[in-house]
Design an enzyme around this catalytic site. Structure first.
Site, PDB file in Angstrom:
ATOM      1  N   SER A 192       0.844  -1.191   0.000  1.00  0.00           N
ATOM      2  CA  SER A 192       0.000   0.000   0.000  1.00  0.00           C
ATOM      3  C   SER A 192       0.886   1.251   0.000  1.00  0.00           C
ATOM      4  O   SER A 192       1.818   1.337  -0.805  1.00  0.00           O
ATOM      5  CB  SER A 192      -0.935  -0.071   1.213  1.00  0.00           C
ATOM      6  N   ASP A 201      -8.741  -5.701  -5.781  1.00  0.00           N
ATOM      7  CA  ASP A 201      -8.378  -4.581  -4.910  1.00  0.00           C
ATOM      8  C   ASP A 201      -8.737  -3.273  -5.602  1.00  0.00           C
ATOM      9  O   ASP A 201      -8.244  -2.988  -6.700  1.00  0.00           O
ATOM     10  CB  ASP A 201      -6.869  -4.636  -4.643  1.00  0.00           C
ATOM     11  N   HIS A 252      -6.079  -6.598  -1.366  1.00  0.00           N
ATOM     12  CA  HIS A 252      -4.942  -5.712  -1.100  1.00  0.00           C
ATOM     13  C   HIS A 252      -3.711  -6.486  -0.629  1.00  0.00           C
ATOM     14  O   HIS A 252      -3.737  -7.119   0.419  1.00  0.00           O
ATOM     15  CB  HIS A 252      -5.398  -4.713  -0.028  1.00  0.00           C
TER      16      HIS A 252
END
Lengths: 509, 509
Positions: free
Chosen positions: B183, B450, B475
């Site tokens: 991320s 995602d 994710h």
């Protein structure tokens, strides 16, 4: 010679200019302050062929809470050949160094001479705080306000921002952009390619001493500059070995003579000093002054007469000035008086380049422009551009004055109270020698007689990093206009550079 | 639905947390705030296997005149496996994101499970201003002082400085260093490789939306997040197309109902609200609250139950929570009451993950930790991490709330007076899509379910940049510990990553 370091600090305050070198202190990998009335050689293109523009540039790229609403400044740049250029054609971009950018517009023959074949636009960007690119205009006299924004990281971000803006606003986001720079400008060019590969598709970095720093992995040889100067004053450099031997002995002569009144008188007489030396400290200052000339002459090792490294004088340096200087020292001089007279004549090749200097004044090279540049470079060199330079009098022709980090940091704190010198930042931030293994699309060129070349990238394993060592020349001659006296090696270096440019442009498509 | 943007600004103040998304405003590409008593799953290694250390780190890497002598802070990092490591062996380095770094120590199974075969040391570095890495300790509650040093450039320089220092002081300047991040941490990891290739020899960037920005070349689709959420709530995503159709219709229902007292009563009843809605504005807040859950459920599209995206609760999300949520919406619901009841049950999969929530309180997810993280991320997102997110209700299952730059900048200026938002800095500074052509030694992995994957690098021409799109997951699952329910594609992605790591390490030698 234990006082030399202290003396060097004194010299720092008076003689560092938009060019060269002094022993045992932070060095200045650069360029001259040539007055505007000299730079425009009418036989070659220059500022007169360009449009001068200003870009509304951010002052601080790394902090988004500006004090007092000081957010932008007007950064100068020149655009040339725009009438011959169409969107998405190549752009040649000069990453300006620590001088008025006019100099680089008028000097960078490599860009001018190859623009047409690539259909390239030329942009010459001025470095913040220099020339007319003043974040705080009207206040360029030391102490410069807000000098803390004078940083290589900020300068690189300026260039990347200008390039991005220019491409977007000219509908040219596909334009290949090729960077050019010499000396500190070459360092910036290679760092711009490293840090902003989307801004710069390739870089010709002439005489860029990017590993001339502390904390390099592996370590950089701090005495390398002095060693190449010594090479230039020897048989291997085109002079004779008597030259370097006489020079080395002359420092001993001066230190001995400086301890007696008769000795001081002899020094003043042989050097034709305007103001006689009164003490050993005066002699040390004179030694630093004398030594400084060798750096400039060594950098100016070109096969034709040049003005590039002169400090705004009216004169000219001969081809290979170090060899000309050595002509006064090429025999076995047996007395101190002979050696001092020879040394005086040798440094006169540089300091008396106009031929009309009747006596030596060791503060004579300082003028307003160089004082400002000294101050600004001093700031850069006291933060991250902390470039070590030492000498030992054994592997070089000078006297023992090793690089002393602590001393230099103290000197920085005297000049710029509270400043944090960062000797390791160039290694951390730009990767030092690492570029030779992981870099891409950079040509690092160096002249084998240039005292800066030891701080450059001289070999590389990365397939898209090329290194060129040009024998028998000084500081970034390959960036200049071609000359009938160019050697085959100079022409070959430029051919390699052009070949790489062609490849980078082709790969962009 | 013209008031939605204003409402979104209200939501910003109360519901953004160390994780996910809300419509029509700056997004949060991240991770959860899991309390310390949950992160140490005893079956896998974690902080208990590491040494917690602090590095004396520079506060400002780009300005060398510190105000008030504030020069350094103590940056936390964990070192693990040191007893099994020798100098110059590889180092795996996690580039911490905007959370307490404990989370990443305990989550990053890919590092733990592959350390032994490479003889690697593990280092997990905490991002400045988060966890215990506070430049101004004891003052982490908003407003945080000196928050202007909270910058991606500063964070990257922290990591590069720490790596350089660690290698030098451990006589390990030859150690290959492989970065990992998910991320925002994956963004930092890839940017560290781009900006500091001497610090990082390669990077595994999981679900790193580095092109989820304005001013990208070519432009980024601002509605991409909403579109993937919609995919996840459709037949193509493993649910049914009734699900997305019912959700889209439910917003219209709510807006219509919100205009009458009886309609407001119906909404309050069907949603089992703790506090009944009193006005259309209350309804808009509820809509934002409901919508937020879909982003988190979409990110949590894992083939096994997970806690990763939960906001510090005691519950657990089921495998593929979006599909479970859609189970309440997978038929043709014909009345507003049915749709609202279905929507309430759907978002309950997220908000009632503990099963003991008796009524919906739209401010219930806020706690002290998330409030701080909201504030800090808010600052990042108002300077350079300005990540656009819009929706139109046509190509997605939400309502019309396009990304509005001006509005967002105004909102930033309300929260952080005088801050300069820089929507173009990520393009200028990190090069946007360019890394796909000139980058090296990066694996960009993404999960096709995602919602962040549209902002990631999904294909590359550079030979040393690899992209992996893992079907049917959310994710950065590839960074986590392996699980018996991992699909073949997840295992294949990890194999590609390990293969690249091996290559980067081999090439370093």
């Amino acid at each position: 010679m234990r006082n030399v370091i202290i003396i060097a600090a004194v010299i720092l305050a008076v003689s560092m200019a938009c060019d060269a070198a002094a022993r045992g202190r932070r060095r200045f990998p650069v360029s001259p302050m040539i007055p505007a009335d000299r730079v425009g050689d009418s036989s070659t293109p220059g500022t007169g062929n360009c449009t001068q523009l200003f870009f509304h540039q951010r002052i601080d790229h790394f902090n988004f809470e500006p004090a007092q609403q000081l957010t932008h400044y007007e950064q100068r740049y020149y655009v040339c050949r725009q009438e011959k250029w169409n969107p998405n054609q190549p752009i040649f971009f000069y990453t300006g160094n620590e001088c008025n950018v006019d100099l680089f517009v008028n000097m960078s023959g490599l860009m001018w001479e190859n623009a047409e074949q690539f259909g390239a636009l030329l942009i010459f960007a001025e470095h913040r705080y220099f020339g007319k690119s003043l974040p705080f205009p009207g206040e360029d006299m030391p102490p410069v306000p807000k000098i803390n924004f004078l940083q290589t990281d900020q300068a690189l971000a300026d260039y990347a921002t200008l390039i991005n803006w220019f491409k977007v606003t000219h509908n040219s986001t596909s334009s290949p952009v090729i960077g050019f720079g010499g000396s500190y400008g070459g360092m910036l060019c290679s760092w711009l390619r490293i840090k902003y590969p989307s801004a710069l598709d390739g870089c010709i970095a002439g005489s860029a001493p990017i590993v001339n720093f502390e904390e390099m992995i592996p370590a950089f040889n701090f005495d390398s500059f002095a060693q190449t100067e010594t090479l230039d004053a020897s048989a291997a450099g085109g002079a004779t070995d008597f030259c370097k031997a006489n020079i080395r002995q002359a420092w001993n002569d001066m230190e001995s003579l400086g301890q007696t009144q008769s000795g001081l008188a002899l020094i003043s007489e042989q050097f034709k000093l305007c103001t006689p030396v009164q003490s050993l400290d005066d002699v040390y200052n004179l030694m630093g002054y004398a030594e400084n000339s060798f750096g400039n002459m060594a950098m100016s090792s070109y096969p034709y007469p040049s003005t590039y490294l002169l400090l705004g004088g009216k004169g000219i340096l001969p081809a290979y000035p170090m060899r000309v200087a050595c002509d006064f020292l090429n025999t076995n001089l047996t007395t101190p008086a002979e050696r001092l007279a020879g040394l005086r004549q040798a440094i006169g090749v540089y300091y008396n380049n106009t031929g009309d200097v009747m006596c030596i004044n060791i503060t004579s090279t300082v003028n307003y422009a160089t004082e400002v540049v000294d101050y600004l470079w001093g700031y850069l060199s006291c933060t991250t551009m902390f470039m070590p330079a030492g000498q030992n009098g054994v592997t070089d022709m000078f006297y023992n004055a090793p690089w002393n980090t602590t001393q230099q940091i103290e000197s920085c704190n005297q000049q710029f109270p509270g400043v944090l010198t960062q000797p390791d930042w160039v290694q951390i931030n730009y990767g030092g020698y690492g570029v030779a293994s992981w870099g891409s699309n950079i040509v690092f060129s160096n002249g084998a007689l240039d005292p800066w070349h030891g701080g450059g990238i001289l070999s590389a394993t990365a397939p898209a990093v090329e290194t060129v060592l040009i024998p028998d020349v000084g500081h970034h001659i390959d960036l200049m206009f071609s000359n009938p006296k160019d050697t085959g090696a100079i022409r070959a270096a430029r051919a390699i550079e052009v070949e790489n440019i062609a490849k980078w442009i082709a790969n962009k498509k």
